[in-house]
Enzyme design. Structure first.
Site, PDB file in Angstrom:
ATOM      1  N   ASN A  11       0.866  -1.183   0.000  1.00 25.54           N
ATOM      2  CA  ASN A  11       0.000   0.000   0.000  1.00 25.54           C
ATOM      3  C   ASN A  11       0.900   1.230   0.000  1.00 25.54           C
ATOM      4  O   ASN A  11       1.515   1.547   1.009  1.00 25.54           O
ATOM      5  CB  ASN A  11      -0.894  -0.019   1.241  1.00 25.54           C
ATOM      6  CG  ASN A  11      -1.680   1.267   1.406  1.00 25.54           C
ATOM      7  OD1 ASN A  11      -1.828   2.032   0.461  1.00 25.54           O
ATOM      8  ND2 ASN A  11      -2.178   1.495   2.612  1.00 25.54           N
ATOM      9  N   GLU A 171      -5.507  -5.138  10.564  1.00 23.29           N
ATOM     10  CA  GLU A 171      -4.462  -4.138  10.766  1.00 23.29           C
ATOM     11  C   GLU A 171      -4.748  -3.368  12.050  1.00 23.29           C
ATOM     12  O   GLU A 171      -5.538  -2.412  12.045  1.00 23.29           O
ATOM     13  CB  GLU A 171      -4.432  -3.161   9.597  1.00 23.29           C
ATOM     14  CG  GLU A 171      -4.125  -3.811   8.264  1.00 23.29           C
ATOM     15  CD  GLU A 171      -3.576  -2.780   7.294  1.00 23.29           C
ATOM     16  OE1 GLU A 171      -2.414  -2.923   6.904  1.00 23.29           O
ATOM     17  OE2 GLU A 171      -4.284  -1.829   6.961  1.00 23.29           O
ATOM     18  N   SER A 217       3.347  -2.273  10.305  1.00 24.33           N
ATOM     19  CA  SER A 217       4.809  -2.241  10.434  1.00 24.33           C
ATOM     20  C   SER A 217       5.469  -3.578  10.104  1.00 24.33           C
ATOM     21  O   SER A 217       6.395  -4.014  10.801  1.00 24.33           O
ATOM     22  CB  SER A 217       5.211  -1.756  11.833  1.00 24.33           C
ATOM     23  OG  SER A 217       4.708  -0.445  12.062  1.00 24.33           O
ATOM     24  N   GLY A 239       4.796   1.315   4.681  1.00 30.68           N
ATOM     25  CA  GLY A 239       6.094   1.970   4.506  1.00 30.68           C
ATOM     26  C   GLY A 239       7.135   1.117   3.802  1.00 30.68           C
ATOM     27  O   GLY A 239       7.839   1.590   2.888  1.00 30.68           O
TER      28      GLY A 239
HETATM   29  C1  PEP Z   1      -0.730  -0.034   5.795  1.00 31.01           C
HETATM   30  O1  PEP Z   1      -0.642   1.028   5.201  1.00 31.01           O
HETATM   31  O2  PEP Z   1      -1.707  -0.772   5.587  1.00 31.01           O
HETATM   32  C2  PEP Z   1       0.323  -0.414   6.743  1.00 31.01           C
HETATM   33  C3  PEP Z   1       0.219  -1.548   7.377  1.00 31.01           C
HETATM   34  O3  PEP Z   1       1.354   0.479   6.909  1.00 31.01           O
HETATM   35  P1  PEP Z   1       2.772   0.171   7.636  1.00 31.01           P
HETATM   36  O4  PEP Z   1       3.295  -1.126   7.065  1.00 31.01           O
HETATM   37  O5  PEP Z   1       3.647   1.338   7.266  1.00 31.01           O
HETATM   38  O6  PEP Z   1       2.523   0.058   9.087  1.00 31.01           O
END
Ligand code: PEP
Length: 255
Positions: A11, A171, A217, A239
């Site tokens: 993403n 998430e 993350s 990220g």
């Molecule tokens: C996301 O955007 O769905 C996400 C999990 O971001 P990150 O991996 O940066 O925590």
């Protein structure tokens, strides 16, 4: 645990520009090897969908492309919005719906998210429905209730025949973009719970089939232990999906 292939989805959120989006997508496609066991999906900003679809076309390892958001109406006076049909016309075939930033930054509620799920499925897009609790909800002991509510409302009215085009992403909001990751035990407990809720809403067979991704993350150094958990069927990566040096090792976690 789903028997379907693992999904690793990137993403990109509101990052990249036309040139860097096409370059990153092309580099991801070129870097994937036939031996990589995961299905790979990219969610670029909507304005770059067509270029990203072009950039991954012909890759030896298929790469799915999808939108990060859409609107439920098909067309009309909805300034600034993007319909499922528009997404489809770019060659993209997936939609992310209900991401925590859509819920908590842009104010989307369960009813709106459910309409988006229906709109995407109706136009033939595959859907990743995101759910997850905030830190306040976790600390108040509301993790299960929150995820059950978001899942139940999110898929309300979805026809059994469409369930095969649905994927869930758990998430935890407190783990997104924060560097905090749910431990494998924490994530596994929620995944197992969510699969049970899904079974109650559908059938045991549907619940065995559905892929439940973990997001929050995910990095090269924690992906292996997370993917080793029984009920985790892949990852939604924010990220770390913006750099080839971090995304490809995540896709290649099994090797
Ligand atoms: C996301 O955007 O769905 C996400 C999990 O971001 P990150 O991996 O940066 O925590």
């Amino acid at each position: 645990m789903s028997q379907a292939r693992t999904i690793i989805a990137g993403n990109w959120k509101m990052n990249t520009d036309l040139e860097s989006a096409a370059a990153l997508a092309g580099a991801v496609a070129a870097g994937l090897e036939a031996g990589f066991g995961a299905d790979v999906l990219l969610f670029p900003p909507a304005v770059f969908l067509a270029q990203v679809v072009d950039a991954v076309a012909g890759s030896g390892h298929p790469v799915g492309v999808g939108c990060q958001n859409l609107y439920f109406e098909t067309s009309g006076a909805f300034t600034g919005e993007t319909s499922a049909g528009m997404v489809l016309s770019t060659g993209a075939s997936w939609a992310l719906v209900g991401h925590s930033e859509r819920r908590h930054v842009l104010g989307e509620d369960d009813a709106l998210i459910n309409r988006k799920v229906h709109a995407a499925l109706a136009r033939g897009l595959d859907v990743i429905l995101c759910i997850g609790e905030t830190i306040e909800q976790r600390e108040a002991g509301e993790t299960e209730a929150t995820n059950a509510r978001q899942l139940t409302a999110g898929i309300q009215g979805v026809a059994p025949a469409d369930l095969g085009r649905l994927t869930i992403a758990y998430e935890p909001v407190w783990a997104i973009g924060t560097g905090l990751t749910a431990s494998p035990a924490q994530a596994g407990a929620v995944h197992a719970y969510v699969r049970g809720v899904f079974a109650g809403l559908t059938t045991d067979a549907d619940a065995e089939r559905i892929r439940i991704l973990y997001g929050g993350s995910v990095k090269p150094d924690n992906v292996r232990e997370l993917m080793a958990v029984d009920d985790i069927d892949g990852a939604l990566v924010g990220g770390a999906s913006l750099g080839l040096e971090t995304f490809l090792p995540i896709v290649d976690f099994g090797n």
